[in-house]
Design an enzyme around this catalytic site. Structure first.
Site: not given
Lengths: 525, 345
Positions: B143, B115, B251, B261-262, B198, B286, B42
């Site tokens: 990582g 990932k 990781d 971490s999402r 992971k 995401v 964008r």
């Protein structure tokens, strides 16, 4: 190749090999004595006494001289050995005969075949002109012919029989191409007449008993230099004939990589025709001359197969004769299927010589080999990976261009039935005993063939393999009877035999061999 | 910014993708005086980065280096660089790879830091790059790299894996002296599998945290998860040692321990009773673990492999199994020798 070119090639091969192996006194010394050690060991098993005696004296002398010599002398002794290897590889290549052979090859080939058993062959083959008639050339022949004019071609066929090189020789002649340079095992030269033409059709001699690393390097360098000089090359990247009958999936990358080396060297030298293109090709037989020996060897060691087989069907003129006779009487076709040309990085090349990526977009291939200064350069680690990419593309092409024959398909169907009927037997016991029943009802076999045929046709539609004309057009019964005609003849014991409405499986090893041609495909059924 | 000189000057690197991780990596490089461009799809986002030096959607409240320049002209930037770093979610990866493929040349290096796995085909991102571009010198960066910590300048490390030695050798000096230590390796498959897998374990670890099962339980999950990851990876052709490195356990530790971490967040919220739909709807970024679970689950079935933790997470995400039930079921699976499956490869 003229005399001057041959001389240049020899000098270049020796010089490059010496440069690579004699970088410093220590490596030179090690390589020299290693080579002498391997050569002396080989001579212990040499059958020709006079040759053994002569060569042994030579290596003994080199050894004793080498022990006391200065670094410079050791280098010279080693250079002489390399020179000797190189001379032997290039052989009695006579450019005049080469030129002549390109014109008279059909005659030569007939001589070659007739030499097997001239009288009887002529008697039997009356009406059937020559083996050439059995050969179908298909695939990207037009591209091959076109590219051969503007670049060096390296033809890399699948390998299942010693007849392969002869078939390729025929094929190239029919396409109007000059003979390709290739390394043939010593055993192919054992027949003197065959050997004469082999040499003069561009073959160089490969002595697989020579184990010294520097010898193998001489061979590789010879191939590389001849590519660089623009001579089309031919070699079998599978290394030896496929023992199992399967299409090769692991390829020897050493020799393959020479194409890339030649390409980079040509770019650096700003050669007029720098390109080297790789053309994969499959050779597809209904029957394979040496099938029995090959599969036996495969099973004997499962992976530790003998590298050199000297006592197979190819060395028995009578078998070769019977084989050819069978092919004629069965109107058996041999398919040479040429795949899409590839550049040395594994990208597809069109008939204009332009490389394309997977999406069909043109690729400037010169940029793959640029160093950080933007100059073409060799980088051993990078180039090994490039060659791995190339090997992958060749392997893909082999699969897509494998022409499945009725013998392969019917063997697969029957072998599947065997496995299904005897779920508790491991492969070896199944092969030996044949399981509980010595025959199947014809109806059951037909049903199975039908299923296998359906799968094969859908795979062919997806472009994953190709089908022989019979498999593409005919019905199950026709496919079965063609296969039975083949599998029931030629081989010492019929692999399959029909008696009444039963089908007897007699040589299950052969069934395994012929059905292995289908392994490596996304097969269900 | 658009004088003729700067436009034609060679770049050290082009970072493709203005999400959290892409912006973070580009910021580190810009902070090290590297000539870097950050491509965003964008135009407004590129403009915001250039004018305000912020990326409010992905890194709210964080000031980006003034020297970080963004662009939305992919073709022009590609022509100026030798190295491309792709940081694009797996879902749109192929599309962007194809666009890059229109201008890419064979001497350029492409490294990705995504990932995830392409769900429809179960292809790894390096395979997608291979199919969509003419590039051969392809690598992967992975990582323990939580973006917020990266942006705060805290020390961490990552692995760049490629079959081509040159790739590691060219990327390492770009990050030299920064707080991101780059190691090099050759196992592309292992690195990619670890990076994707992971996220599944992070979902499970998050769920364990959400249930308040404690540290022992979480450690059990993570360790057995690592074992599943390694088994699965080795079956696909990976080197087992990769899973003991930064891209594997490294990781995993960061993702499973950190509430930043999402994927961990998704697991935790599911355990607390929210539905997957609610959780995903409230996130701007995401959570790769969700689609990855589906992809790995289907692939493992095809390969006839049993992966209990993946199956449990899949049950919760896609088969309406309750979190506590799934976790308890995991405790009921038959146990054997701990490392048997890995040792006797």
């Amino acid at each position: 190749m003229n005399a001057a070119e041959k001389e240049k090639l020899l000098t270049e091969v020796v010089q490059r090999t010496v440069d690579r192996w004699c970088r410093d006194p220590k490596t030179t010394e090690e390589a020299l004595f290693d080579t002498i050690y391997h050569e002396r060991r080989r001579l212990e098993g040499e059958k020709k006494k006079s040759v053994a005696k002569r060569d042994r004296a030579l290596y003994d002398r080199s050894y004793h001289q080498g022990l006391k010599a200065s670094a410079g002398t050791q280098r010279e002794i080693f250079r002489q050995i390399i020179q000797r290897f190189a001379n032997e590889v290039v052989g009695h290549f006579d450019p005049r005969v080469y030129a002549l052979s390109t014109r008279v090859i059909p005659v030569a080939m007939n001589l070659l075949l007739n030499s097997v058993s001239p009288l009887r062959l002529v008697e039997t083959l009356q009406g059937a002109n020559s083996l050439i008639d059995q050969l179908d050339l298909e695939g990207q022949t037009h591209t091959l012919k076109r590219l051969a004019r503007q670049a060096t071609i390296v033809l890399v066929p699948t390998h299942s029989s010693n007849l392969d090189s002869i078939m390729i020789g025929f094929g190239l002649y029919r396409l109007g191409l000059p003979p390709f340079t290739y390394g043939a095992g010593l055993n192919l030269f054992s027949n003197r007449l065959v050997g004469f033409f082999m040499h003069n059709l561009g073959a160089y001699k490969v002595d697989r008993r020579k184990q010294a690393a520097v010898y193998k390097d001489v061979l590789k360098t010879y191939a590389g230099c001849s590519m660089e000089m623009g001579f089309h090359n031919l070699f079998f990247p599978g290394g030896t004939r496929s023992r199992s009958g399967a299409v090769e999936s692991s390829l020897k990358r050493g020799l393959l990589g020479m194409g890339l080396d030649a390409y980079v060297n040509n770019l650096r030298a700003k050669a007029k025709k720098p390109d080297v293109f790789i053309v994969p090709c499959t050779i597809n037989y209904q029957l394979v001359l040496e099938a029995e020996t090959l599969i036996a060897d495969h099973l004997k060691a499962q992976g530790k197969s003998r590298f050199i087989i000297e006592d197979d069907e190819f060395s028995k003129p009578r078998r070769v004769f019977e084989f050819i006779q069978q092919l004629f009487s069965l109107h058996s076709r041999i398919h040479l299927m040429f795949g899409q040309a590839l550049d040395v990085f594994g990208n597809q090349v069109d008939d204009q010589g332009v490389s394309h990526d997977h999406r069909g977009r043109p690729v400037d291939r010169t940029r793959y080999v640029l160093d950080s200064q933007g100059q073409p350069a060799v980088d051993a680690q990078r180039d090994r990976e490039y060659t791995r990419e190339l090997a992958r593309s060749i392997s893909e092409s082999y699969h897509q261009n494998t022409v499945i024959k009725s013998t392969n398909l019917v063997s697969r169907a029957v072998f599947d039935l065997l496995k299904e009927h005897n779920p508790d037997l491991d492969l070896f016991r199944l092969l030996r005993t044949g399981g509980a029943e010595e025959s199947f009802s014809l109806q059951e076999v037909y049903g199975r063939i039908e299923r296998t045929l359906t799968t094969a046709r859908s795979l062919a539609q997806q472009g994953q393999l190709k089908l022989d004309k019979t498999l593409a057009d005919k019905d199950t019964v026709a496919v079965a009877s063609e296969a039975l005609a083949h599998l029931g003849s030629y081989h010492r014991k019929p692999a399959l035999e029909r008696r009444g409405d039963r089908l007897f499986h007699q040589d299950r090893k052969l069934l395994l061999y012929y059905q292995n041609r289908l392994s490596g495909f996304a097969w269900e059924g | 910014m658009t004088s003729k000189n700067t436009r034609s000057a060679k770049l050290d690197i082009l970072v493709v993708g203005g999400g959290t991780f892409g912006t973070s990596l580009a910021s580190i490089l810009a902070g090290r005086q590297r000539k870097v461009r950050l491509w965003t799809r964008r135009a407004e986002q590129a403009e915001e980065i250039n004018r305000e030096h912020t990326n409010h959607r992905y890194l709210p409240g964080i000031k980006l280096p003034v020297k970080l320049i963004a662009t939305n002209d992919l073709k022009a930037s590609l022509q100026r660089t030798q190295i491309v770093l792709m940081v694009i979610p797996s879902k749109s990866f192929r599309q962007v790879a194809r666009e890059i493929g229109d201008s890419l040349q064979g001497d350029q290096i492409v490294v990705h830091a995504t990932k995830g796995i392409e769900i429809e085909t179960f292809k790894r991102m390096s395979q997608v790059l291979r199919e969509e571009t003419c590039a051969l010198k392809i690598g992967v960066l992975s990582g323990p790299n939580l973006a917020r910590e990266l942006m705060a300048g805290r020390p961490t490390g990552a692995l760049v894996a490629s079959q081509y030695r040159e790739v590691g050798e060219r990327i390492q000096p770009l990050f030299a002296g920064s707080h991101l230590l780059i190691f090099s390796g050759r196992d592309v498959i292992g690195t990619e599998v670890a990076g994707a897998f992971k996220n599944i374990i992070a979902l499970a670890a998050g769920a364990a945290d959400g249930q308040g099962l404690g540290d022992n339980a979480k450690s059990l999950l993570v360790t057995r998860g690592l074992s599943e990851m390694a088994r699965f990876g080795v079956a696909l052709g990976a080197d087992v040692f990769t899973f003991g490195g930064l891209a594997g356990i490294g990781d995993l530790m960061a993702t499973c321990a950190s509430p930043l971490s999402r994927n961990h967040q998704v697991g935790e919220r599911l355990a607390k009773g929210e539905s997957l739909k609610q959780v995903l709807a409230s996130m701007t970024q995401v959570a790769e673990g969700v689609p990855t679970t589906r992809a790995v689950y289907l692939q493992a079935q095809q390969m006839h492999m049993t992966l209990p933790i993946v199956e449990a997470v899949h049950g919760v995400l896609y088969q309406k199994v309750k979190c506590d039930k799934a976790l308890h079921q995991l405790m009921a699976i038959p146990v054997g020798k701990e490392l048997a499956a890995l040792r006797f490869r």
